[in-house]
Design a protein around this motif. Sequence first.
Motif, PDB file in Angstrom:
ATOM      1  N   THR B  83       0.829  -1.207   0.000  1.00 57.78           N
ATOM      2  CA  THR B  83       0.000   0.000   0.000  1.00 57.78           C
ATOM      3  C   THR B  83       0.863   1.255   0.000  1.00 57.78           C
ATOM      4  O   THR B  83       0.554   2.237  -0.690  1.00 57.78           O
ATOM      5  CB  THR B  83      -0.911   0.013   1.233  1.00 57.78           C
ATOM      6  OG1 THR B  83      -1.436  -1.277   1.412  1.00 57.78           O
ATOM      7  CG2 THR B  83      -2.030   0.993   1.067  1.00 57.78           C
ATOM      8  N   ILE B  85       3.870   1.548  -1.246  1.00 57.75           N
ATOM      9  CA  ILE B  85       4.438   1.726  -2.589  1.00 57.75           C
ATOM     10  C   ILE B  85       3.393   2.274  -3.546  1.00 57.75           C
ATOM     11  O   ILE B  85       3.660   3.172  -4.350  1.00 57.75           O
ATOM     12  CB  ILE B  85       5.017   0.391  -3.094  1.00 57.75           C
ATOM     13  CG1 ILE B  85       6.147  -0.042  -2.187  1.00 57.75           C
ATOM     14  CG2 ILE B  85       5.511   0.517  -4.521  1.00 57.75           C
ATOM     15  CD1 ILE B  85       6.639  -1.421  -2.447  1.00 57.75           C
ATOM     16  N   LEU B  86       2.159   1.721  -3.427  1.00 53.67           N
ATOM     17  CA  LEU B  86       1.079   2.192  -4.294  1.00 53.67           C
ATOM     18  C   LEU B  86       0.816   3.665  -4.058  1.00 53.67           C
ATOM     19  O   LEU B  86       0.617   4.440  -5.004  1.00 53.67           O
ATOM     20  CB  LEU B  86      -0.194   1.403  -4.002  1.00 53.67           C
ATOM     21  CG  LEU B  86      -0.517   0.218  -4.886  1.00 53.67           C
ATOM     22  CD1 LEU B  86      -1.804  -0.417  -4.437  1.00 53.67           C
ATOM     23  CD2 LEU B  86      -0.632   0.658  -6.322  1.00 53.67           C
ATOM     24  N   LYS B  89       3.481   5.679  -5.712  1.00 50.61           N
ATOM     25  CA  LYS B  89       3.569   5.585  -7.171  1.00 50.61           C
ATOM     26  C   LYS B  89       2.298   6.063  -7.856  1.00 50.61           C
ATOM     27  O   LYS B  89       2.338   6.767  -8.845  1.00 50.61           O
ATOM     28  CB  LYS B  89       3.848   4.140  -7.583  1.00 50.61           C
ATOM     29  CG  LYS B  89       5.306   3.775  -7.519  1.00 50.61           C
ATOM     30  CD  LYS B  89       5.558   2.500  -8.285  1.00 50.61           C
ATOM     31  CE  LYS B  89       7.056   2.261  -8.371  1.00 50.61           C
ATOM     32  NZ  LYS B  89       7.369   1.024  -9.089  1.00 50.61           N
ATOM     33  N   ALA B  90       1.149   5.632  -7.311  1.00 52.68           N
ATOM     34  CA  ALA B  90      -0.109   5.937  -7.995  1.00 52.68           C
ATOM     35  C   ALA B  90      -0.793   7.161  -7.411  1.00 52.68           C
ATOM     36  O   ALA B  90      -1.781   7.623  -7.960  1.00 52.68           O
ATOM     37  CB  ALA B  90      -1.034   4.727  -7.920  1.00 52.68           C
ATOM     38  N   LEU B  98      -8.023   3.404  -8.248  1.00 60.84           N
ATOM     39  CA  LEU B  98      -6.915   2.529  -8.626  1.00 60.84           C
ATOM     40  C   LEU B  98      -7.351   1.568  -9.715  1.00 60.84           C
ATOM     41  O   LEU B  98      -6.602   1.296 -10.652  1.00 60.84           O
ATOM     42  CB  LEU B  98      -6.432   1.760  -7.408  1.00 60.84           C
ATOM     43  CG  LEU B  98      -5.449   2.524  -6.538  1.00 60.84           C
ATOM     44  CD1 LEU B  98      -5.248   1.799  -5.227  1.00 60.84           C
ATOM     45  CD2 LEU B  98      -4.124   2.664  -7.244  1.00 60.84           C
ATOM     46  N   ASP B  99      -8.581   1.054  -9.593  1.00 58.51           N
ATOM     47  CA  ASP B  99      -9.065   0.138 -10.614  1.00 58.51           C
ATOM     48  C   ASP B  99      -9.125   0.809 -11.973  1.00 58.51           C
ATOM     49  O   ASP B  99      -8.820   0.198 -13.000  1.00 58.51           O
ATOM     50  CB  ASP B  99     -10.459  -0.391 -10.236  1.00 58.51           C
ATOM     51  CG  ASP B  99     -10.362  -1.725  -9.540  1.00 58.51           C
ATOM     52  OD1 ASP B  99      -9.489  -2.503  -9.954  1.00 58.51           O
ATOM     53  OD2 ASP B  99     -11.126  -1.975  -8.610  1.00 58.51           O
ATOM     54  N   VAL B 102      -5.370   1.465 -13.402  1.00 56.11           N
ATOM     55  CA  VAL B 102      -4.618   0.310 -13.876  1.00 56.11           C
ATOM     56  C   VAL B 102      -4.981  -0.022 -15.312  1.00 56.11           C
ATOM     57  O   VAL B 102      -4.141  -0.415 -16.110  1.00 56.11           O
ATOM     58  CB  VAL B 102      -4.883  -0.878 -12.936  1.00 56.11           C
ATOM     59  CG1 VAL B 102      -4.432  -2.163 -13.562  1.00 56.11           C
ATOM     60  CG2 VAL B 102      -4.176  -0.640 -11.629  1.00 56.11           C
TER      61      VAL B 102
END
Lengths: 452, 104
Positions: B83, B85-86, B89-90, B98-99, B102
Amino acid sequence: MILLSFIYTFSKRSHRLLFIFQNALNLSIAFLIFMRECSFSITLVNLFGIHLVLDEVSRYFILLTALVFMGVSFRGVNDRNLTFLLSVTMFSLNLLFLSYDLFNLYVMIELVSLLTFLLIVHGKKISQYWAALKYIILGTFGMNLYLVGVAIVYRFNYSLSVQDVKDVPLIASSLMIVGIMIRSGVFLFSMWLPQAHAEAETVVSAVLSGVVVKTGVYALLRIIPVSNRENIVSHFGAISAVLGVVFAFLSDDYKKILSYSTLSQVGIILSSFKTAPLYSLAHGIFKSWLFLLKDDLPTRKVKEIKKLDFTSWLFLILASLSISGLPGTSGYVKGQVIEHVPLISKILLEIAFVGTCASFAKFLFMKVGGAESKKIYHHIFLLTVSTILGVLFFNEKYIFSSILIFLIGISVHLIAHGKCKLKKIVLEDLEVSLPILVILTVVISWLMYLQR
Amino acid sequence: MGIIFIGILGLLTRRNIIMKLLSLDIMGTGVVSYFVYISSETGAVPPITLNWNLGNADPIPQAVIITSIVINFATLALAILITMILASKALSLDSTKLDKKVVD
């Protein structure tokens, strides 16, 4: 053996050769076990200890693990850490396929899924992180349900052995079955699967689709025949087979096609429990082969592939034929699956087979040209294994029907190809798949209540 | 059992990933306390005796659930790492966003 895997992390140059050596050792042991038909049943330390059983079911699964990892090691893994993770995964898989009590199954499945989690994120892309996170959230949810089921079983029987699942309350067995089905890749239950398998690195997805999905299948195979709930799960399997193949036919991405087809193949495996070990062996081989072939393709988008060099063209066609189940290939064992299912599932399964042929017919019409590829050892190895399996279980009865299904599949492909397209499936979102899981849990317990 | 349902409810309603992981942990705690409840059905006295009495707690579920606590801890640690890292990054922790991201 475990020591050997630790050596990888320290040895810089020779980890590839060592990996091949270790897999060869594992394969020879698995082969010996399979040929000699060894079997044992040990309980480690006392009455409530870990119960390990080696019988016909475990033999098939252990052989499958050895074969798939052998294929992967022939292809060669470039990263030291990846090699290490893969070898640890292999040992835990071997142990999982031996375990026979409810709690040990849980521990081993969780261990394998943690390793899988690390394997998926190995490429360090955002999509991989997100797919892995989804996998872990849904999987842990499922395993918590499973644990509640185990607790109820213990409360009634004072035992954790699989044999005692017989006379437990409905809610216990349905919770356990739902919990494992989330892991095993049945359509609607495990919608994390296509994304995770499609986003992971090539080697990793070969292992995931080939073996790791089978861990759930193995656990189901252990629990369900004892608890007399075959009917419901096999019907869900047949439905999953058809739905998965529809999505596989509609999608355009090479890896997405393969992972949807995994959903459908797991459905086929689960629709008949007698032939499940054999068919999962066959499926593991051709699916990991197809995933490994992805390296030889120039791009993942199937439509953009203009030309292929001769060797990869040849092997792609052979692998597609083998998943379509022509005589002499490993997919041919599907004839035995058909024999053991009731009429409704039979019709659904035939549709699924036709759909499989149709979705893989795209690869039969590629053009040849361009430079030769370099590494072909793993293709040759998997081709031999697949052919051996096809010859071993050869049966004249199904020749006509399998060729007929193949031809129908190709004609379906020619008629409907490119007419409809699929961009994104809402079912794969986390916010959609969680409520679906909760609803399905209720539905399955209700169905079991009706069946009683 | 109530704790498990609270956990499931949290999983269903919250969109933030951290909240989802928290609810997952609550659910796991519910399972653990269910096991402890089962073991205390025979009695609450700790079973550290040579002669077994009816009032003793059943040690098997307790022994078994320790493994599950450890596994839950490992899972949660890994998930929170991912989480983090996400998030870096995101730049989002919302599951629906997020969905969407991607796919693009």
